[in-house]
Motif scaffolding. Structure first.
Motif, PDB file in Angstrom:
ATOM      1  N   ILE A 205       0.829  -1.206   0.000  1.00  0.00           N
ATOM      2  CA  ILE A 205       0.000   0.000   0.000  1.00  0.00           C
ATOM      3  C   ILE A 205       0.868   1.262   0.000  1.00  0.00           C
ATOM      4  CG2 ILE A 205      -1.617   1.353   1.411  1.00  0.00           C
ATOM      5  CD1 ILE A 205      -2.916  -1.299   2.236  1.00  0.00           C
ATOM      6  N   LEU A 209       1.473   3.662  -3.225  1.00  0.00           N
ATOM      7  CA  LEU A 209       0.933   5.015  -3.092  1.00  0.00           C
ATOM      8  C   LEU A 209       2.015   6.053  -3.385  1.00  0.00           C
ATOM      9  CD1 LEU A 209      -1.628   6.578  -2.165  1.00  0.00           C
ATOM     10  CD2 LEU A 209      -0.559   6.740   0.076  1.00  0.00           C
ATOM     11  N   SER A 214      -1.525  10.025  -6.660  1.00  0.00           N
ATOM     12  CA  SER A 214      -1.953  10.433  -5.319  1.00  0.00           C
ATOM     13  C   SER A 214      -0.750  10.696  -4.413  1.00  0.00           C
ATOM     14  CB  SER A 214      -2.814   9.349  -4.681  1.00  0.00           C
ATOM     15  OG  SER A 214      -3.835   8.953  -5.557  1.00  0.00           O
ATOM     16  N   GLY A 215       0.217   9.791  -4.479  1.00  0.00           N
ATOM     17  CA  GLY A 215       1.399   9.931  -3.630  1.00  0.00           C
ATOM     18  C   GLY A 215       2.186  11.191  -3.956  1.00  0.00           C
ATOM     19  N   ARG A 216       2.302  11.491  -5.236  1.00  0.00           N
ATOM     20  CA  ARG A 216       3.021  12.706  -5.628  1.00  0.00           C
ATOM     21  C   ARG A 216       2.293  13.940  -5.121  1.00  0.00           C
ATOM     22  NH1 ARG A 216       3.781   9.671 -10.572  1.00  0.00           N
ATOM     23  NH2 ARG A 216       1.954  10.684 -11.448  1.00  0.00           N
ATOM     24  N   ALA A 217       0.951  13.891  -5.138  1.00  0.00           N
ATOM     25  CA  ALA A 217       0.192  15.024  -4.613  1.00  0.00           C
ATOM     26  C   ALA A 217       0.474  15.195  -3.114  1.00  0.00           C
ATOM     27  CB  ALA A 217      -1.301  14.826  -4.859  1.00  0.00           C
ATOM     28  N   MET A 219       3.214  14.326  -1.516  1.00  0.00           N
ATOM     29  CA  MET A 219       4.570  14.863  -1.334  1.00  0.00           C
ATOM     30  C   MET A 219       4.653  16.327  -1.778  1.00  0.00           C
ATOM     31  SD  MET A 219       6.982  11.589  -2.216  1.00  0.00           S
ATOM     32  CE  MET A 219       6.196  11.121  -3.739  1.00  0.00           C
ATOM     33  N   SER A 234      -5.831  19.827  -4.058  1.00  0.00           N
ATOM     34  CA  SER A 234      -6.574  20.110  -2.841  1.00  0.00           C
ATOM     35  C   SER A 234      -5.785  19.594  -1.636  1.00  0.00           C
ATOM     36  CB  SER A 234      -7.936  19.432  -2.899  1.00  0.00           C
ATOM     37  OG  SER A 234      -8.442  19.312  -1.600  1.00  0.00           O
ATOM     38  N   TYR A 238      -5.580  15.544   0.265  1.00  0.00           N
ATOM     39  CA  TYR A 238      -4.433  14.638   0.240  1.00  0.00           C
ATOM     40  C   TYR A 238      -3.805  14.465   1.609  1.00  0.00           C
ATOM     41  CZ  TYR A 238      -5.167  13.906  -4.599  1.00  0.00           C
ATOM     42  OH  TYR A 238      -5.749  13.508  -5.771  1.00  0.00           O
ATOM     43  N   MET A 241      -6.063  11.914   3.131  1.00  0.00           N
ATOM     44  CA  MET A 241      -5.846  10.605   2.527  1.00  0.00           C
ATOM     45  C   MET A 241      -4.655   9.902   3.187  1.00  0.00           C
ATOM     46  SD  MET A 241      -4.902   9.745  -1.427  1.00  0.00           S
ATOM     47  CE  MET A 241      -6.462  10.297  -2.093  1.00  0.00           C
ATOM     48  N   ILE A 245      -4.968   6.599   5.807  1.00  0.00           N
ATOM     49  CA  ILE A 245      -4.325   5.323   5.463  1.00  0.00           C
ATOM     50  C   ILE A 245      -3.336   4.936   6.563  1.00  0.00           C
ATOM     51  CG2 ILE A 245      -2.767   4.193   3.822  1.00  0.00           C
ATOM     52  CD1 ILE A 245      -4.110   5.827   1.604  1.00  0.00           C
TER      53      ILE A 245
ATOM     54  N   VAL B  99      -7.107  26.677  -5.415  1.00  0.00           N
ATOM     55  CA  VAL B  99      -7.226  25.454  -6.210  1.00  0.00           C
ATOM     56  C   VAL B  99      -8.248  25.649  -7.336  1.00  0.00           C
ATOM     57  CG1 VAL B  99      -7.976  23.046  -6.117  1.00  0.00           C
ATOM     58  CG2 VAL B  99      -6.528  23.969  -4.305  1.00  0.00           C
ATOM     59  N   LEU B 119      11.754  16.558  -4.843  1.00  0.00           N
ATOM     60  CA  LEU B 119      11.284  15.633  -5.883  1.00  0.00           C
ATOM     61  C   LEU B 119      12.022  15.896  -7.196  1.00  0.00           C
ATOM     62  CD1 LEU B 119       7.456  15.789  -5.120  1.00  0.00           C
ATOM     63  CD2 LEU B 119       9.158  14.219  -4.209  1.00  0.00           C
ATOM     64  N   ILE B 127       3.184  16.565 -11.166  1.00  0.00           N
ATOM     65  CA  ILE B 127       2.289  17.153 -10.164  1.00  0.00           C
ATOM     66  C   ILE B 127       1.491  18.297 -10.803  1.00  0.00           C
ATOM     67  CG2 ILE B 127       2.237  18.473  -8.010  1.00  0.00           C
ATOM     68  CD1 ILE B 127       4.659  16.682  -7.127  1.00  0.00           C
ATOM     69  N   HIS B 130      -1.541  17.026 -12.500  1.00  0.00           N
ATOM     70  CA  HIS B 130      -2.455  16.317 -11.588  1.00  0.00           C
ATOM     71  C   HIS B 130      -3.909  16.256 -12.057  1.00  0.00           C
ATOM     72  CE1 HIS B 130      -3.524  14.693  -7.624  1.00  0.00           C
ATOM     73  NE2 HIS B 130      -4.617  15.424  -7.724  1.00  0.00           N
ATOM     74  N   ASN B 136      -6.842   7.339  -9.829  1.00  0.00           N
ATOM     75  CA  ASN B 136      -7.301   7.714  -8.494  1.00  0.00           C
ATOM     76  C   ASN B 136      -6.603   6.831  -7.478  1.00  0.00           C
ATOM     77  OD1 ASN B 136      -8.692   5.229  -8.168  1.00  0.00           O
ATOM     78  ND2 ASN B 136     -10.400   6.050  -9.339  1.00  0.00           N
ATOM     79  N   VAL B 137      -6.848   7.100  -6.189  1.00  0.00           N
ATOM     80  CA  VAL B 137      -6.052   6.416  -5.161  1.00  0.00           C
ATOM     81  C   VAL B 137      -6.254   4.904  -5.207  1.00  0.00           C
ATOM     82  CG1 VAL B 137      -7.800   6.730  -3.352  1.00  0.00           C
ATOM     83  CG2 VAL B 137      -5.409   6.419  -2.733  1.00  0.00           C
ATOM     84  N   ASP B 140      -4.275   3.605  -8.024  1.00  0.00           N
ATOM     85  CA  ASP B 140      -2.866   3.791  -7.687  1.00  0.00           C
ATOM     86  C   ASP B 140      -2.349   2.668  -6.795  1.00  0.00           C
ATOM     87  OD1 ASP B 140      -2.723   6.075  -9.156  1.00  0.00           O
ATOM     88  OD2 ASP B 140      -2.870   7.445  -7.461  1.00  0.00           O
ATOM     89  N   ILE B 141      -3.106   2.361  -5.734  1.00  0.00           N
ATOM     90  CA  ILE B 141      -2.624   1.371  -4.766  1.00  0.00           C
ATOM     91  C   ILE B 141      -2.655  -0.028  -5.362  1.00  0.00           C
ATOM     92  CG2 ILE B 141      -3.206   0.213  -2.590  1.00  0.00           C
ATOM     93  CD1 ILE B 141      -3.828   2.921  -1.413  1.00  0.00           C
ATOM     94  N   ARG B 143      -2.610  -0.778  -8.524  1.00  0.00           N
ATOM     95  CA  ARG B 143      -1.950  -0.829  -9.833  1.00  0.00           C
ATOM     96  C   ARG B 143      -2.883  -1.377 -10.913  1.00  0.00           C
ATOM     97  NH1 ARG B 143       3.631   1.076  -8.868  1.00  0.00           N
ATOM     98  NH2 ARG B 143       2.729   2.621  -7.504  1.00  0.00           N
TER      99      ARG B 143
END
Ligand SMILES: Nc1ncnc2c1ncn2[C@@H]1O[C@H](COP(=O)(O)OP(=O)(O)OP(=O)(O)O)[C@@H](O)[C@H]1O
Ligand SMILES: [Mg+2]
Lengths: 359, 282
Positions: A205, A209, A214-217, A219, A234, A238, A241, A245, B99, B119, B127, B130, B136-137, B140-141, B143
């Motif tokens: 996970i 991530l 999502s993970g880049r957002a 960071m 937003s 994030y 999120m 988790i 935003v 980064l 980014i 985006h 979406n998450v 992403d998780i 894959r």
């Protein structure tokens, strides 16, 4: 082999981390089967797995999201007691591995919901409010659980905050949680294999991530909140999120932890435990998942290894900690100090300002 | 190059404000009227009105502390204006946050560079992309195919965007380790990744040497021509401003003291005084 070399750097790094865990698991399995492991160390196996998951999940909040959390043990506690209640209620109705899995999932869900409740107010604010709020959360959870009496009996599932008698469980009832005495009569469902699986799931996970949109957002929010907003990310979404988790994984770890002992008290999951996990993360390196794994393992095993030194055990432990800190006097540690400094500094609106210095 | 631009006819729209003639058949991208903000009694920006054409390169200049960056912070809602209205592409932006402003079409760079410095260059651009990627998450998780598709797209678009400045080879460098000029260019790329209709550049040439600045001028025009977007830039380098900006507004003590083309600005007495006054103090 050629294929592995061709993979992206991040992917290769992650594969090494998974490989490290699998190898360690197989070696311990082998040593254990051939009778080369002391019973003291055998008893440490599940806690090591749990602390690895705790460290990796806290790293998601502290290292990857860049928010300070001082109450990670609070989520562990919620997961632990939820898991125990689930495991006892399900006694006899499902197989043991399934019972453990359900207990861990429920522990994770409850901890995740708590993460949402804590995170929504704390993470919407600008500044390091999360540290204070999570600190309070950990203490509140501990005190509430200390006054909880839970049991099942002829009247079904009962909760009280007075005493065990007031549960009215009848002749054949079972007290699950007995106030300050904690949870009692816990079935020992946890196994080293289940700890290994939980670590692998956690890594899957967190690492997936980290290398994703999502993970880049997440960071981006850590590195520069204003810039992240300027490209349409937003921040609250994030932050939440990552935090939820992180709390969810801590809940699963808590359930596994509790189901490894016959009794568990709420005091076990206090501020000291939260700080201990934070120490794993800081020593292992902010955002460095493999570092968290190594730090959690070494620092969990170390006190046991030092047992031979008897009374000087904790003294040596402290000295070793300080030495490691000095040796690894690196970026991460400095960032951490900065974070703490920022925490005590009063935010001024001029921090937002474009800056008038010629650059 | 600059002579070509300076000959662009500027036409009044709707009355006092001027925009390039070629943008007249379309509504302006930005209409700001009587914008203002107080910082504890001090009016950092006051009665600020401006109109920018669809494909205009506009300049905002003024002495140090005049309130230029504050205008950008108001346009992007880093600060909420205490008075005035901002119409972006004809739509009122009151009540929007930073935003939402970006999603509505304004992207910006920062005077004090704000990259995601730990980064990589690629991550910084991704980014920026985006809101134009579909993962979406959950994808992403686990894959799922949506993740892989989005990552492939991101890589492709990142390379295209970096090619504006010929920075494709820097894709794996850490953003914070780039030389100063490259960091400024990366910020522009990141802003463009959000597919803006209006790009705000806060001192894009600061810290650049003359040849870098000259190249940047060419790049800015190329970006405008290729993407057909409007650009509003703040800059102290007068060669850049007078060379590429069609409409220019001059700010002093938070108020606009002159608006016009480069020639008009250069011969405006009040502008000359504002700049000379600053020199005397400095
Ligand atoms: N958040 C804030 N709080 C209080 N005062 C502020 C804030 N932001 C800006 N100011 C003040 O507003 C004025 C305008 O600042 P601003 O940064 O917009 O100037 P600028 O025109 O961009 O100057 P420079 O050319 O030096 O970048 C200055 O006096 C500044 O001190
Ligand atoms: Mg400025």
């Amino acid at each position: 082999m050629k294929k592995i070399l061709k993979l992206k750097k991040d992917t290769r790094k992650n594969l090494i981390t998974y490989g490290m865990i699998i190898l360690a698991f197989l070696i311990v399995r082998f040593l254990s089967a051939s009778g080369n492991i002391s019973s003291a160390f055998r008893g440490q196996l599940v806690p090591i797995c749990v602390y690895i998951v705790m460290a990796v999940s806290l790293n998601l909040t502290v290292g990857i999201l860049g928010e300070l959390s001082l109450g990670h043990a609070g989520f562990m506690s919620l997961g632990a007691f939820t898991g125990v209640i689930a495991a006892i209620i399900l006694q006899g109705s499902v197989s043991n591995p399934l019972r453990l899995a359900i207990a861990m999932v429920l522990g994770a869900v409850i901890a995740g919901i708590a993460g949402l409740v804590v995170g929504v107010p704390a993470l919407r604010l600008r500044g390091d409010y999360l540290a204070i709020v999570t600190l309070a959360f950990g203490e509140i959870i501990k005190n509430i659980i200390n006054t909880l009496y839970v049991g099942i009996g002829e009247n079904g599932f009962r909760i009280s905050m007075v005493n065990a008698e007031s549960l009215n469980l009848g002749e054949r009832g079972t007290v699950i949680m007995n106030g300050p005495m904690g949870a009692v009569g816990i079935p020992k469902l946890a196994t080293f294999a289940s700890g290994f699986i939980l670590i692998m799931v956690t890594l899957f996970i967190v690492l997936n991530l980290q290398n994703s949109r999502s993970g880049r957002a997440i960071m981006a929010v850590r590195d520069n909140r204003i810039a992240a907003e300027s490209v349409g990310i937003s921040v609250t979404r994030y932050k939440l999120m990552a935090f939820i988790i992180s709390a969810t994984l801590a809940g699963a770890a808590g359930a596994l932890y509790a189901l490894n002992f016959s009794t568990v008290v709420a005091r076990k999951f206090d501020f000291n435990t939260s700080i201990l996990i934070l120490v794993f993360v800081v020593l292992g390196g902010m955002g460095n998942i493999r570092g968290s794994i190594i730090a959690a393992t070494v620092l969990t095993v170390l006190p046991e290894l030092l047992r031979a030194f008897n009374n000087y055990r904790m003294l040596l432990y402290a000295v070793i900690l300080i030495l490691v800190m000095l040796v690894s006097n690196n970026e991460q540690l400095k960032n951490m100090t900065k974070k703490f400094k920022g925490f005590f500094k009063i935010k001024r609106p001029s921090d937002l300002k474009g800056g008038t210095a010629r650059e | 190059m600059s002579s070509r631009l300076l000959k662009t006819p500027m036409v009044p729209f709707p009355s006092r404000a001027i925009i390039p003639a070629r943008d007249l058949d379309k509504p302006p991208i930005l209409e700001v009227s009587r914008l203002g903000i107080d910082f504890g009694g001090l009016a950092a920006v006051d009665d600020f009105s401006i109109i920018i054409g669809r494909t205009e390169i506009a300049g905002l200049i003024g002495p140090n502390g005049a309130g230029k960056t504050t205008v950008f912070n108001l346009l992007t809602k880093v600060y909420q204006p205490s008075s005035g209205a901002i119409l972006l592409d004809g739509k009122d932006t009151s009540g929007m946050n930073t935003v939402q402003i970006n999603k509505a079409g304004i992207a910006r760079t920062f005077q004090n560079i704000r990259l995601f410095s730990s980064l990589t260059v690629e991550d910084n651009v991704r980014i920026g992309l985006h809101n134009h990627l579909n993962s979406n998450v959950f994808f992403d998780i686990f894959r799922l195919p949506g993740y892989w598709k989005s990552e492939r797209q991101a890589h492709q678009m990142t390379l295209e965007l970096l090619s504006i400045f010929g920075m494709e080879h820097m894709i794996h460098y850490k953003a914070g380790s780039l030389p100063y000029g490259a960091q400024r260019r990366l910020e522009i790329v990141r802003a463009l990744a959000t597919k803006p209709k209006l790009l705000l550049l806060d001192e894009p040439a600061a810290g650049m040497n003359p040849s870098e600045t000259e190249e940047l001028m060419r790049n800015i025009i190329e970006i405008r021509d290729a993407l057909g977007i409007a650009i509003l830039l703040i800059e102290h380098d007068m060669k850049l401003v007078m060379g590429i900006c069609e409409g220019i507004a001059v700010l002093n003590y938070g108020r606009i003291i002159a608006k016009g083309t480069a020639e008009e600005i250069q011969t405006n007495d009040e502008v000359i005084e504002a700049y000379l006054g600053e020199k005397k103090e400095a």
